[in-house]
Design a protein around this motif. Sequence first.
Motif, mmCIF file in Angstrom:
data_model
loop_
_atom_site.group_PDB
_atom_site.id
_atom_site.type_symbol
_atom_site.label_atom_id
_atom_site.label_comp_id
_atom_site.label_asym_id
_atom_site.label_seq_id
_atom_site.Cartn_x
_atom_site.Cartn_y
_atom_site.Cartn_z
ATOM 1 N N SER A 136 0.835 -1.204 0.000
ATOM 2 C CA SER A 136 0.000 0.000 0.000
ATOM 3 C C SER A 136 0.865 1.248 0.000
ATOM 4 C CB SER A 136 -0.939 -0.009 1.209
ATOM 5 O OG SER A 136 -1.676 1.186 1.286
ATOM 6 N N ARG A 137 1.907 1.216 0.824
ATOM 7 C CA ARG A 137 2.803 2.370 0.894
ATOM 8 C C ARG A 137 3.537 2.602 -0.424
ATOM 9 N NH1 ARG A 137 8.077 2.618 1.623
ATOM 10 N NH2 ARG A 137 8.199 0.390 2.133
ATOM 11 N N ARG A 138 3.909 1.521 -1.099
ATOM 12 C CA ARG A 138 4.726 1.652 -2.307
ATOM 13 C C ARG A 138 3.908 1.823 -3.584
ATOM 14 N NH1 ARG A 138 9.113 -3.083 -2.373
ATOM 15 N NH2 ARG A 138 9.810 -1.837 -4.168
ATOM 16 N N TYR A 139 2.731 1.174 -3.637
ATOM 17 C CA TYR A 139 2.054 1.100 -4.932
ATOM 18 C C TYR A 139 0.616 1.621 -4.970
ATOM 19 C CZ TYR A 139 5.851 -2.267 -5.669
ATOM 20 O OH TYR A 139 7.069 -2.868 -5.752
ATOM 21 N N GLU A 140 -0.069 1.683 -3.830
ATOM 22 C CA GLU A 140 -1.502 2.008 -3.890
ATOM 23 C C GLU A 140 -1.717 3.440 -4.386
ATOM 24 O OE1 GLU A 140 -5.569 1.102 -1.432
ATOM 25 O OE2 GLU A 140 -3.691 1.291 -0.294
ATOM 26 N N LEU A 141 -2.638 3.576 -5.316
ATOM 27 C CA LEU A 141 -2.930 4.877 -5.907
ATOM 28 C C LEU A 141 -3.988 5.607 -5.095
ATOM 29 C CD1 LEU A 141 -3.173 3.761 -9.668
ATOM 30 C CD2 LEU A 141 -1.200 4.789 -8.519
ATOM 31 N N THR A 142 -3.825 6.906 -4.965
ATOM 32 C CA THR A 142 -4.818 7.726 -4.289
ATOM 33 C C THR A 142 -5.945 8.056 -5.268
ATOM 34 O OG1 THR A 142 -3.758 9.809 -4.934
ATOM 35 C CG2 THR A 142 -2.993 8.755 -2.887
ATOM 36 N N ASP A 143 -7.028 8.593 -4.738
ATOM 37 C CA ASP A 143 -8.145 9.006 -5.598
ATOM 38 C C ASP A 143 -7.669 10.026 -6.628
ATOM 39 O OD1 ASP A 143 -9.873 7.360 -4.218
ATOM 40 O OD2 ASP A 143 -10.632 8.959 -2.916
ATOM 41 N N GLU A 144 -6.811 10.932 -6.207
ATOM 42 C CA GLU A 144 -6.320 11.964 -7.119
ATOM 43 C C GLU A 144 -5.474 11.345 -8.241
ATOM 44 O OE1 GLU A 144 -6.110 12.036 -3.843
ATOM 45 O OE2 GLU A 144 -7.567 13.625 -3.382
ATOM 46 N N GLN A 145 -4.655 10.379 -7.888
ATOM 47 C CA GLN A 145 -3.835 9.724 -8.908
ATOM 48 C C GLN A 145 -4.692 8.943 -9.895
ATOM 49 O OE1 GLN A 145 -1.289 7.664 -6.061
ATOM 50 N NE2 GLN A 145 0.499 8.793 -6.816
ATOM 51 N N VAL A 146 -5.692 8.248 -9.380
ATOM 52 C CA VAL A 146 -6.581 7.495 -10.265
ATOM 53 C C VAL A 146 -7.296 8.429 -11.224
ATOM 54 C CG1 VAL A 146 -8.660 6.058 -10.365
ATOM 55 C CG2 VAL A 146 -6.904 5.584 -8.645
ATOM 56 N N ALA A 147 -7.785 9.551 -10.703
ATOM 57 C CA ALA A 147 -8.474 10.520 -11.552
ATOM 58 C C ALA A 147 -7.552 11.080 -12.619
ATOM 59 C CB ALA A 147 -9.042 11.652 -10.693
ATOM 60 N N SER A 148 -6.268 11.211 -12.274
ATOM 61 C CA SER A 148 -5.305 11.755 -13.229
ATOM 62 C C SER A 148 -4.862 10.726 -14.261
ATOM 63 C CB SER A 148 -4.083 12.281 -12.473
ATOM 64 O OG SER A 148 -3.062 12.676 -13.364
ATOM 65 N N LEU A 149 -4.738 9.478 -13.825
ATOM 66 C CA LEU A 149 -4.166 8.444 -14.695
ATOM 67 C C LEU A 149 -5.204 7.709 -15.536
ATOM 68 C CD1 LEU A 149 -1.625 6.840 -12.190
ATOM 69 C CD2 LEU A 149 -1.199 8.633 -13.874
ATOM 70 N N VAL A 150 -6.417 7.606 -15.028
ATOM 71 C CA VAL A 150 -7.442 6.829 -15.718
ATOM 72 C C VAL A 150 -8.575 7.748 -16.140
ATOM 73 C CG1 VAL A 150 -9.005 4.857 -15.592
ATOM 74 C CG2 VAL A 150 -6.866 4.831 -14.298
ATOM 75 N N ASP A 151 -8.753 7.863 -17.424
ATOM 76 C CA ASP A 151 -9.819 8.685 -17.962
ATOM 77 C C ASP A 151 -11.074 7.828 -18.071
ATOM 78 O OD1 ASP A 151 -11.511 10.323 -19.441
ATOM 79 O OD2 ASP A 151 -9.853 11.210 -20.563
ATOM 80 N N ASP A 152 -12.108 8.180 -17.293
ATOM 81 C CA ASP A 152 -13.352 7.409 -17.322
ATOM 82 C C ASP A 152 -13.946 7.347 -18.725
ATOM 83 O OD1 ASP A 152 -13.279 6.770 -14.661
ATOM 84 O OD2 ASP A 152 -14.488 8.480 -14.039
ATOM 85 N N GLU A 153 -13.714 8.396 -19.491
ATOM 86 C CA GLU A 153 -14.253 8.426 -20.844
ATOM 87 C C GLU A 153 -13.641 7.324 -21.698
ATOM 88 O OE1 GLU A 153 -14.516 11.565 -24.565
ATOM 89 O OE2 GLU A 153 -14.416 12.318 -22.522
ATOM 90 N N VAL A 154 -12.381 7.008 -21.434
ATOM 91 C CA VAL A 154 -11.714 5.934 -22.181
ATOM 92 C C VAL A 154 -12.397 4.603 -21.894
ATOM 93 C CG1 VAL A 154 -9.585 4.632 -22.449
ATOM 94 C CG2 VAL A 154 -9.501 7.118 -22.263
ATOM 95 N N LEU A 155 -12.662 4.326 -20.597
ATOM 96 C CA LEU A 155 -13.322 3.079 -20.244
ATOM 97 C C LEU A 155 -14.734 3.027 -20.813
ATOM 98 C CD1 LEU A 155 -12.166 2.564 -16.553
ATOM 99 C CD2 LEU A 155 -11.272 1.510 -18.615
ATOM 100 N N THR A 156 -15.413 4.171 -20.858
ATOM 101 C CA THR A 156 -16.740 4.212 -21.466
ATOM 102 C C THR A 156 -16.662 3.876 -22.946
ATOM 103 O OG1 THR A 156 -17.504 5.885 -19.880
ATOM 104 C CG2 THR A 156 -18.750 5.664 -21.939
ATOM 105 N N LEU A 157 -15.663 4.431 -23.616
ATOM 106 C CA LEU A 157 -15.473 4.129 -25.036
ATOM 107 C C LEU A 157 -15.134 2.659 -25.238
ATOM 108 C CD1 LEU A 157 -13.420 7.267 -26.179
ATOM 109 C CD2 LEU A 157 -15.800 6.740 -26.747
ATOM 110 N N VAL A 158 -14.335 2.116 -24.333
ATOM 111 C CA VAL A 158 -13.988 0.696 -24.425
ATOM 112 C C VAL A 158 -15.238 -0.159 -24.294
ATOM 113 C CG1 VAL A 158 -12.826 -1.203 -23.232
ATOM 114 C CG2 VAL A 158 -11.611 0.937 -23.641
ATOM 115 N N LYS A 159 -16.076 0.170 -23.291
ATOM 116 C CA LYS A 159 -17.294 -0.609 -23.096
ATOM 117 C C LYS A 159 -18.199 -0.533 -24.313
ATOM 118 C CE LYS A 159 -18.268 1.287 -19.046
ATOM 119 N NZ LYS A 159 -19.018 1.584 -17.808
#
Length: 205
Positions: A136-159
């Motif tokens: 968790s200390r080394r790898y877990e992503l915060t909410d802010e990091q997830v929002a920055s790294l993963v574009d929800d629109e991309v996953l929507t397009l994938v679906k």
Amino acid sequence: QVEKMSTNPAGGKVVFRAHSASLHNITQSPGWSAEEEEVLRLSLMKFGVGCWTRVVNDCLLPGKTIAQLSNQTQRMIMQQSLAGFENMRIDPLAVRQDNEELIRTSSEVTTKNGIIINAGGNPTAEETERKRRENSRRYELTDEQVASLVDDEVLTLVKRKKRLEVERLLALLAAKRNAQEAAKSANAAPTISVPLYPASMCAST
């Protein structure tokens, strides 16, 4: 670790960690395309390790089973045990980078087919929890990091894309089945009506 941002062809934001260029030259696993591996990577960052039902229900990787998602995650991070990452949102390539270094520099790890395995007895609950805290200390992503790294629109397009692909495949299968049935009917021998009695017996006297 240094991070830099890039934009994939679909317009999504993807993180590439420093010195990770070789990570994108991974030999494709049987039955997995590069696009599917990237979708799995984004899903792990968005939902977390072990949240396979969410990935399946969202139709992000149609045709993939929960066992296949788990096995492919093991290959991506080069590590058999996922218990230390359960429900943790991670970038699997960051874990893979560290495991590659560990395999290269340590004589204390045991590998099988390029994946780190547990050669000793099963870890205790305390050991697993201690490993979870470290991960968790080394790898877990915060909410802010997830929002920055993963574009929800991309996953929507994938679906949407995957759903259209499935619908197109079903339409092709239906058309093929209809064509086969039509050909079968066209090639069927004509039905000949045979009288129950010879004509001479049916003639009026």
